[in-house]
Design a protein around this motif. Structure first.
Motif, PDB file in Angstrom:
ATOM      1  N   GLN A  27       0.868   8.565  -7.521  1.00  0.00           N
ATOM      2  CA  GLN A  27       1.526   8.844  -8.801  1.00  0.00           C
ATOM      3  C   GLN A  27       1.810  10.332  -8.948  1.00  0.00           C
ATOM      4  O   GLN A  27       2.893  10.733  -9.346  1.00  0.00           O
ATOM      5  CB  GLN A  27       0.634   8.377  -9.959  1.00  0.00           C
ATOM      6  N   CYS A  28       0.799  11.152  -8.632  1.00  0.00           N
ATOM      7  CA  CYS A  28       0.923  12.603  -8.794  1.00  0.00           C
ATOM      8  C   CYS A  28       0.606  13.308  -7.487  1.00  0.00           C
ATOM      9  O   CYS A  28       1.434  14.021  -6.933  1.00  0.00           O
ATOM     10  CB  CYS A  28      -0.005  13.074  -9.908  1.00  0.00           C
ATOM     11  N   CYS A  29      -0.626  13.109  -7.000  1.00  0.00           N
ATOM     12  CA  CYS A  29      -1.057  13.732  -5.751  1.00  0.00           C
ATOM     13  C   CYS A  29      -2.019  12.783  -5.044  1.00  0.00           C
ATOM     14  O   CYS A  29      -2.345  11.714  -5.565  1.00  0.00           O
ATOM     15  CB  CYS A  29      -1.722  15.084  -6.015  1.00  0.00           C
ATOM     16  N   THR A  30      -2.461  13.160  -3.858  1.00  0.00           N
ATOM     17  CA  THR A  30      -3.304  12.250  -3.074  1.00  0.00           C
ATOM     18  C   THR A  30      -4.655  11.990  -3.725  1.00  0.00           C
ATOM     19  O   THR A  30      -5.344  11.046  -3.342  1.00  0.00           O
ATOM     20  CB  THR A  30      -3.514  12.808  -1.660  1.00  0.00           C
ATOM     21  N   ALA A  31      -5.047  12.820  -4.690  1.00  0.00           N
ATOM     22  CA  ALA A  31      -6.318  12.571  -5.382  1.00  0.00           C
ATOM     23  C   ALA A  31      -6.266  11.267  -6.163  1.00  0.00           C
ATOM     24  O   ALA A  31      -7.292  10.607  -6.360  1.00  0.00           O
ATOM     25  CB  ALA A  31      -6.646  13.731  -6.324  1.00  0.00           C
ATOM     26  N   ASP A  32      -5.072  10.855  -6.621  1.00  0.00           N
ATOM     27  CA  ASP A  32      -4.957   9.602  -7.376  1.00  0.00           C
ATOM     28  C   ASP A  32      -4.347   8.477  -6.533  1.00  0.00           C
ATOM     29  O   ASP A  32      -3.952   7.438  -7.060  1.00  0.00           O
ATOM     30  CB  ASP A  32      -4.134   9.801  -8.665  1.00  0.00           C
ATOM     31  N   ALA A  33      -4.271   8.684  -5.219  1.00  0.00           N
ATOM     32  CA  ALA A  33      -3.665   7.684  -4.339  1.00  0.00           C
ATOM     33  C   ALA A  33      -4.428   6.359  -4.396  1.00  0.00           C
ATOM     34  O   ALA A  33      -5.651   6.335  -4.337  1.00  0.00           O
ATOM     35  CB  ALA A  33      -3.619   8.199  -2.907  1.00  0.00           C
ATOM     36  N   THR A  34      -3.678   5.261  -4.516  1.00  0.00           N
ATOM     37  CA  THR A  34      -4.265   3.926  -4.587  1.00  0.00           C
ATOM     38  C   THR A  34      -3.737   3.098  -3.420  1.00  0.00           C
ATOM     39  O   THR A  34      -2.519   2.969  -3.261  1.00  0.00           O
ATOM     40  CB  THR A  34      -3.888   3.229  -5.903  1.00  0.00           C
TER      41      THR A  34
END
Length: 292
Positions: free
Chosen positions: A209-216
């Motif tokens: 959604q934004c960056c790889t920290a929020d990757a699902t």
């Protein structure tokens, strides 16, 4: 005292160097075309501009460190750390991630991240049941219903990366209608069974959604029909038929594979949400026909 002019100059210089290092790192990612491994395209355009203010701030700090008069140097009423150890810890918080950024190869998330985050094999929080048409159960599913009609009309459903999650969301909404339909999808292999050889696995992609920290991680289960031994994270294209199965007490769609072909990792391995999957589908279909 740690707050004398000389100490403040040293800290200004260190901060200028850190800001320059961050600017250089972002420039490195842009030059190597690796920024998409970390942030979504809508954010990447802004990140690319960050080196400009970072360099300007670094120049300002550097000028003050070299030429600032002692009488005007300011530590903003914050006392500087009194010991070398504390200074190392303070600046290490910034330098350590930079060091990792430069030393660790830029690459896409894979099975290790899936193992930590867990993979989603269902694309809807609530799924309408016993649908016999492509009529939406509620306003939220109107776009899925329209996309499902377009998908169903295809002899082989193509799963475009640009609308990857929306495609499987539409299929999930109308499982019964898509039973037995042919489909082709590409992603990285995530083994769901222990061991070096397995019958079932997930073909997956990371939704950012934004960056790889929020990757699902999203994917669909595949039954290969026989033991295979492809390594985890191998990029593959799977073609087969969709079937409804039970998996961990949940009804999901699974592909019974007819072919599994290793492919190269795409230039952009992640997927992103589409603001209008119908318009995107029409554009992709037009482009596909033009390319033939």
């Amino acid at each position: 005292m740690m707050n004398d002019a000389r100490s403040i100059r040293i800290h200004y210089g260190l901060r200028a160097l850190i800001l320059l290092a961050f600017a250089l790192y972002i420039g490195h990612l842009v030059q190597q075309d690796a920024l998409h491994y970390y942030v979504a395209p809508k954010l990447a355009r802004w990140v690319k501009l960050c080196p400009v203010p970072l360099v300007l701030m670094a120049i300002s700090l550097g000028v003050q460190a070299l030429f600032g008069k002692g009488s005007v140097l300011c530590d903003c009423d914050h006392r500087l750390p009194r010991s070398v150890h504390r200074n190392v810890v303070l600046y290490g918080l910034f330098l350590f991630p930079l060091l990792l950024g430069f030393l660790i190869p830029d690459r896409a998330l894979g099975s290790m991240a899936v193992g930590k985050k867990g993979i989603s094999l269902s694309y809807l929080s609530e799924q309408p049941k016993n649908n016999v048409t492509f009529e939406p159960a509620d306003p939220y599913h109107e776009e899925f219903a329209e996309l499902a009609k377009k998908l169903y009309a295809q002899p082989v459903i193509p799963v475009y990366p640009a609308i990857f999650s929306e495609t499987f969301g539409a299929i999930d909404s109308y499982k019964q209608q898509f039973e037995g339909k042919a489909i082709a999808v590409a992603g990285f292999l995530y083994p769901t069974e222990p061991g070096s050889a397995y019958n079932t696995f997930a073909v997956s992609r990371f939704l950012v959604q934004c960056c790889t920290a929020d990757a699902t991680p999203f994917g669909i289960m595949v039954d290969s029909g026989k033991k295979i031994s492809l390594p985890a994270d191998t990029w593959i294209k799977v073609r087969g038929k969709l079937h409804i199965v039970q998996y961990k007490g949940q009804e999901i769609m699974q592909i019974t594979a007819e072919s599994i072909t290793p492919i190269s990792q795409p230039a952009t391995p992640y997927i992103y949400t589409s603001p209008d999957s119908i318009a995107a589908w029409d554009q992709l279909q037009t482009a596909a026909k033009t390319a033939k």
